[in-house]
Motif scaffolding. Structure first.
Motif, PDB file in Angstrom:
ATOM      1  N   LEU A  12      10.294   6.651   7.301  1.00  0.00           N
ATOM      2  CA  LEU A  12       9.000   6.363   7.042  1.00  0.00           C
ATOM      3  C   LEU A  12       8.581   5.653   5.994  1.00  0.00           C
ATOM      4  O   LEU A  12       9.012   5.279   4.693  1.00  0.00           O
ATOM      5  CB  LEU A  12       8.487   7.696   6.676  1.00  0.00           C
ATOM      6  N   PRO A  13       7.566   4.758   6.112  1.00  0.00           N
ATOM      7  CA  PRO A  13       7.175   3.847   5.033  1.00  0.00           C
ATOM      8  C   PRO A  13       6.695   4.380   3.768  1.00  0.00           C
ATOM      9  O   PRO A  13       7.155   3.798   2.906  1.00  0.00           O
ATOM     10  CB  PRO A  13       6.005   3.230   5.823  1.00  0.00           C
ATOM     11  N   ALA A  14       5.992   5.671   4.077  1.00  0.00           N
ATOM     12  CA  ALA A  14       5.631   6.230   2.678  1.00  0.00           C
ATOM     13  C   ALA A  14       6.977   6.568   1.844  1.00  0.00           C
ATOM     14  O   ALA A  14       6.958   6.663   0.570  1.00  0.00           O
ATOM     15  CB  ALA A  14       4.932   7.620   3.117  1.00  0.00           C
ATOM     16  N   VAL A  15       8.019   7.081   2.570  1.00  0.00           N
ATOM     17  CA  VAL A  15       9.139   7.544   1.725  1.00  0.00           C
ATOM     18  C   VAL A  15      10.151   6.292   1.305  1.00  0.00           C
ATOM     19  O   VAL A  15      10.271   6.340   0.198  1.00  0.00           O
ATOM     20  CB  VAL A  15       9.882   8.364   2.967  1.00  0.00           C
ATOM     21  N   ARG A  16       9.901   5.271   2.152  1.00  0.00           N
ATOM     22  CA  ARG A  16      10.867   4.148   1.814  1.00  0.00           C
ATOM     23  C   ARG A  16       9.866   3.252   0.730  1.00  0.00           C
ATOM     24  O   ARG A  16      10.542   2.783  -0.064  1.00  0.00           O
ATOM     25  CB  ARG A  16      10.853   2.946   2.903  1.00  0.00           C
ATOM     26  N   GLY A  17       8.508   3.671   0.468  1.00  0.00           N
ATOM     27  CA  GLY A  17       7.890   2.867  -0.555  1.00  0.00           C
ATOM     28  C   GLY A  17       8.169   3.630  -1.721  1.00  0.00           C
ATOM     29  O   GLY A  17       8.293   2.711  -2.970  1.00  0.00           O
ATOM     30  N   VAL A  18       8.436   5.098  -1.885  1.00  0.00           N
ATOM     31  CA  VAL A  18       8.940   5.730  -3.172  1.00  0.00           C
ATOM     32  C   VAL A  18      10.188   5.042  -3.551  1.00  0.00           C
ATOM     33  O   VAL A  18      10.210   4.781  -4.721  1.00  0.00           O
ATOM     34  CB  VAL A  18       8.909   7.130  -2.758  1.00  0.00           C
ATOM     35  N   LEU A  19      11.347   5.138  -2.775  1.00  0.00           N
ATOM     36  CA  LEU A  19      12.344   4.358  -3.022  1.00  0.00           C
ATOM     37  C   LEU A  19      12.358   3.142  -3.536  1.00  0.00           C
ATOM     38  O   LEU A  19      13.064   2.631  -4.458  1.00  0.00           O
ATOM     39  CB  LEU A  19      13.249   4.585  -1.945  1.00  0.00           C
ATOM     40  N   GLN A  20      11.571   2.243  -2.771  1.00  0.00           N
ATOM     41  CA  GLN A  20      11.525   0.703  -3.154  1.00  0.00           C
ATOM     42  C   GLN A  20      10.939   0.566  -4.340  1.00  0.00           C
ATOM     43  O   GLN A  20      11.177  -0.183  -5.324  1.00  0.00           O
ATOM     44  CB  GLN A  20      10.839  -0.013  -2.180  1.00  0.00           C
ATOM     45  N   SER A  21       9.930   1.535  -4.814  1.00  0.00           N
ATOM     46  CA  SER A  21       9.183   1.433  -6.208  1.00  0.00           C
ATOM     47  C   SER A  21      10.113   1.836  -7.275  1.00  0.00           C
ATOM     48  O   SER A  21      10.097   0.990  -8.525  1.00  0.00           O
ATOM     49  CB  SER A  21       7.821   2.593  -6.154  1.00  0.00           C
ATOM     50  N   LEU A  22      11.191   2.585  -6.905  1.00  0.00           N
ATOM     51  CA  LEU A  22      11.918   3.025  -8.027  1.00  0.00           C
ATOM     52  C   LEU A  22      13.287   2.216  -7.902  1.00  0.00           C
ATOM     53  O   LEU A  22      13.742   2.244  -9.208  1.00  0.00           O
ATOM     54  CB  LEU A  22      11.983   4.477  -7.726  1.00  0.00           C
ATOM     55  N   LEU A  23      13.706   1.847  -7.114  1.00  0.00           N
ATOM     56  CA  LEU A  23      15.106   1.027  -6.859  1.00  0.00           C
ATOM     57  C   LEU A  23      14.935  -0.430  -6.569  1.00  0.00           C
ATOM     58  O   LEU A  23      15.884  -1.206  -6.968  1.00  0.00           O
ATOM     59  CB  LEU A  23      15.777   1.829  -5.822  1.00  0.00           C
ATOM     60  N   GLY A  24      13.937  -0.771  -6.214  1.00  0.00           N
ATOM     61  CA  GLY A  24      13.902  -2.168  -5.432  1.00  0.00           C
ATOM     62  C   GLY A  24      14.032  -2.124  -4.236  1.00  0.00           C
ATOM     63  O   GLY A  24      14.404  -1.391  -3.614  1.00  0.00           O
ATOM     64  N   ARG A  46       0.741  -1.202  -0.085  1.00  0.00           N
ATOM     65  CA  ARG A  46      -0.043  -0.044  -0.232  1.00  0.00           C
ATOM     66  C   ARG A  46       0.857   1.232   0.160  1.00  0.00           C
ATOM     67  O   ARG A  46       0.369   2.314  -0.398  1.00  0.00           O
ATOM     68  CB  ARG A  46      -1.006  -0.115   1.164  1.00  0.00           C
ATOM     69  N   HIS A  47       2.225   1.189   0.391  1.00  0.00           N
ATOM     70  CA  HIS A  47       3.053   2.298   0.368  1.00  0.00           C
ATOM     71  C   HIS A  47       3.725   2.587  -0.928  1.00  0.00           C
ATOM     72  O   HIS A  47       4.216   3.622  -1.129  1.00  0.00           O
ATOM     73  CB  HIS A  47       3.898   2.041   1.431  1.00  0.00           C
ATOM     74  N   LEU A  48       3.632   1.518  -1.794  1.00  0.00           N
ATOM     75  CA  LEU A  48       4.393   1.833  -3.182  1.00  0.00           C
ATOM     76  C   LEU A  48       3.669   2.866  -4.057  1.00  0.00           C
ATOM     77  O   LEU A  48       2.408   3.087  -3.905  1.00  0.00           O
ATOM     78  CB  LEU A  48       4.347   0.232  -3.922  1.00  0.00           C
ATOM     79  N   LEU A  49       4.372   3.041  -4.907  1.00  0.00           N
ATOM     80  CA  LEU A  49       3.919   3.941  -6.181  1.00  0.00           C
ATOM     81  C   LEU A  49       2.853   3.584  -7.027  1.00  0.00           C
ATOM     82  O   LEU A  49       2.849   2.210  -7.190  1.00  0.00           O
ATOM     83  CB  LEU A  49       5.007   4.594  -7.049  1.00  0.00           C
ATOM     84  N   THR A  50       1.796   4.291  -7.771  1.00  0.00           N
ATOM     85  CA  THR A  50       0.780   3.577  -8.563  1.00  0.00           C
ATOM     86  C   THR A  50       1.402   3.564  -9.745  1.00  0.00           C
ATOM     87  O   THR A  50       2.484   4.151 -10.103  1.00  0.00           O
ATOM     88  CB  THR A  50      -0.398   4.649  -8.371  1.00  0.00           C
ATOM     89  N   ALA A  51       0.922   2.775 -10.765  1.00  0.00           N
ATOM     90  CA  ALA A  51       1.453   2.814 -12.452  1.00  0.00           C
ATOM     91  C   ALA A  51       1.538   4.155 -12.781  1.00  0.00           C
ATOM     92  O   ALA A  51       2.442   4.581 -13.463  1.00  0.00           O
ATOM     93  CB  ALA A  51       0.349   1.830 -12.979  1.00  0.00           C
ATOM     94  N   GLU A  52       0.356   4.970 -12.237  1.00  0.00           N
ATOM     95  CA  GLU A  52       0.652   6.428 -12.877  1.00  0.00           C
ATOM     96  C   GLU A  52       1.693   7.257 -12.393  1.00  0.00           C
ATOM     97  O   GLU A  52       2.369   7.911 -13.256  1.00  0.00           O
ATOM     98  CB  GLU A  52      -0.600   7.060 -12.621  1.00  0.00           C
ATOM     99  N   GLN A  53       1.856   6.891 -11.209  1.00  0.00           N
ATOM    100  CA  GLN A  53       3.204   7.722 -10.662  1.00  0.00           C
ATOM    101  C   GLN A  53       4.501   7.399 -11.078  1.00  0.00           C
ATOM    102  O   GLN A  53       5.281   8.022 -11.520  1.00  0.00           O
ATOM    103  CB  GLN A  53       3.001   7.682  -8.878  1.00  0.00           C
ATOM    104  N   MET A  54       4.574   5.820 -11.395  1.00  0.00           N
ATOM    105  CA  MET A  54       5.600   5.389 -11.622  1.00  0.00           C
ATOM    106  C   MET A  54       6.006   5.737 -13.365  1.00  0.00           C
ATOM    107  O   MET A  54       6.975   6.232 -13.810  1.00  0.00           O
ATOM    108  CB  MET A  54       5.704   3.865 -11.987  1.00  0.00           C
ATOM    109  N   ALA A  55       4.665   5.887 -14.055  1.00  0.00           N
ATOM    110  CA  ALA A  55       5.121   6.355 -15.613  1.00  0.00           C
ATOM    111  C   ALA A  55       5.236   7.666 -15.468  1.00  0.00           C
ATOM    112  O   ALA A  55       5.948   8.455 -16.333  1.00  0.00           O
ATOM    113  CB  ALA A  55       3.531   6.277 -16.204  1.00  0.00           C
TER     114      ALA A  55
END
Length: 319
Positions: free
Chosen positions: A196-208, A124-133
């Motif tokens: 923060l899970p929300a910040v880590r979620g962005v980084l994990q979405s972009l970097l793994g 739930r903390h990961l980026l959406t497909a739209e945000q990734m795009a």
């Protein structure tokens, strides 16, 4: 090489323009002015200081008295190679009378960056497909609602302890080998923000999930700062130099955190969306001053931005 006869009170001006295509009547997309008629006390055009070009087309500049003294060569395109610097460049010249200096205003700002290595976060903390795009297209994302206000206030208090009337204290001056995490180690609030899970979620979405923090720095824009940084690429040049075993298309993420309000006039970080698509060495971008589409990351305190390492960026002057 500069040569010619000196005329009393008259100085040369150089205007570099990059056009949409090779036609001089096409749209100006980037521009830089070097004005010899300004006195030493006056500030030259700074990177990020303007949002609209002085002329809509190259022909419009010629009609206003500018003379073309150099045209860039037609670029060679090689299949499979990334784009380099901006093309369709023309150097224009005219003269002007010496002028007197103008006043300037400034206010300080601060930025911090980091990306700690932690366990995977919930989906739930990961980026959406739209945000990734959007990140793929623009090379950056910004958020103003990820960091609780209480934690943001603690981070700001920590930042204020790292500066005095003379500017940033020496113990927090960044150095790649001797002090690459000085302020990050000092501020528990900055570390908590990047946990923060929300910040880590962005980084994990972009970097793994296996990403690791590399280094951090506290950036300060000092009062009465009239000159901007040059455009640069923080990585030094994407895909130009890679260590053995590193994938040629790997990249880092820079996180820029603003602890206090940074309006446009205070000179927030300037970026060029989409510039991560070009493979450029950092020093090669210094000629450019203003480019259509450039964006100041202005906004209220508590914002955090995630930038592709290959994006053009700088800290501009203050208006």
């Amino acid at each position: 090489m500069i040569a010619g006869r000196k005329v009393h009170g008259v100085r040369q001006k150089l205007l570099f323009v990059n056009l949409r295509n090779g036609d001089l009547n096409s749209e100006v997309v980037a521009w830089a002015l070097y004005d010899g008629s300004l006195s030493e006390d006056q500030v030259q055009m700074q990177a990020g200081s303007e949002t609209e070009p002085p002329y809509p087309t190259g022909i419009a500049a010629l009609r206003d008295g500018w003379r073309v003294i150099q045209a860039g060569p037609v670029p060679e395109r090689t299949a499979g190679q990334p784009l380099g610097g901006l093309s369709n460049e023309y150097m224009l010249e005219k003269t002007g009378r010496l002028t007197r200096p103008a006043d300037a205003r400034s206010t300080p700002m601060a930025i911090a960056e980091s990306d700690p290595k932690l366990a995977p976060v919930e989906k739930r903390h990961l980026l959406t497909a739209e945000q990734m795009a959007r990140f793929v297209v623009d090379g950056y994302l910004e958020f103003d609602d990820l960091i609780p206000d209480e934690l943001n206030q603690r981070a700001l208090a920590d930042e204020m302890t790292a500066v005095d009337d003379a500017g940033r204290k020496s113990e927090y001056a960044w150095h790649i080998t001797d002090n690459k995490d000085g302020f990050f180690d000092h501020s528990s609030a900055i570390r908590e923000i990047h946990e923060l899970p929300a910040v880590r979620g962005v980084l994990q979405s972009l970097l793994g999930p296996g990403y690791a923090q590399n280094h951090s720095a506290l950036h300060v824009t000092y009062p009465y700062q009239e000159e901007a940084q040059l455009w640069h690429v923080d990585s030094g040049g994407r895909r130009q130099v890679r260590l053995p075993g590193i994938h040629p298309y790997s990249f880092d993420i820079l996180t820029a955190y603003f602890a206090h309000d940074v309006p446009y006039e205070m000179g927030p970080t300037l970026i060029l969306p989409g510039s991560h698509m070009r493979s450029m060495m950092g020093p090669d971008t210094g000629r450019y001053k203003n480019i259509k589409g450039q964006k100041r990351l202005a906004g209220r305190g508590g914002r955090i931005c995630f930038l592709h390492e290959g994006a053009l960026a700088l800290r501009p002057d203050q208006r």
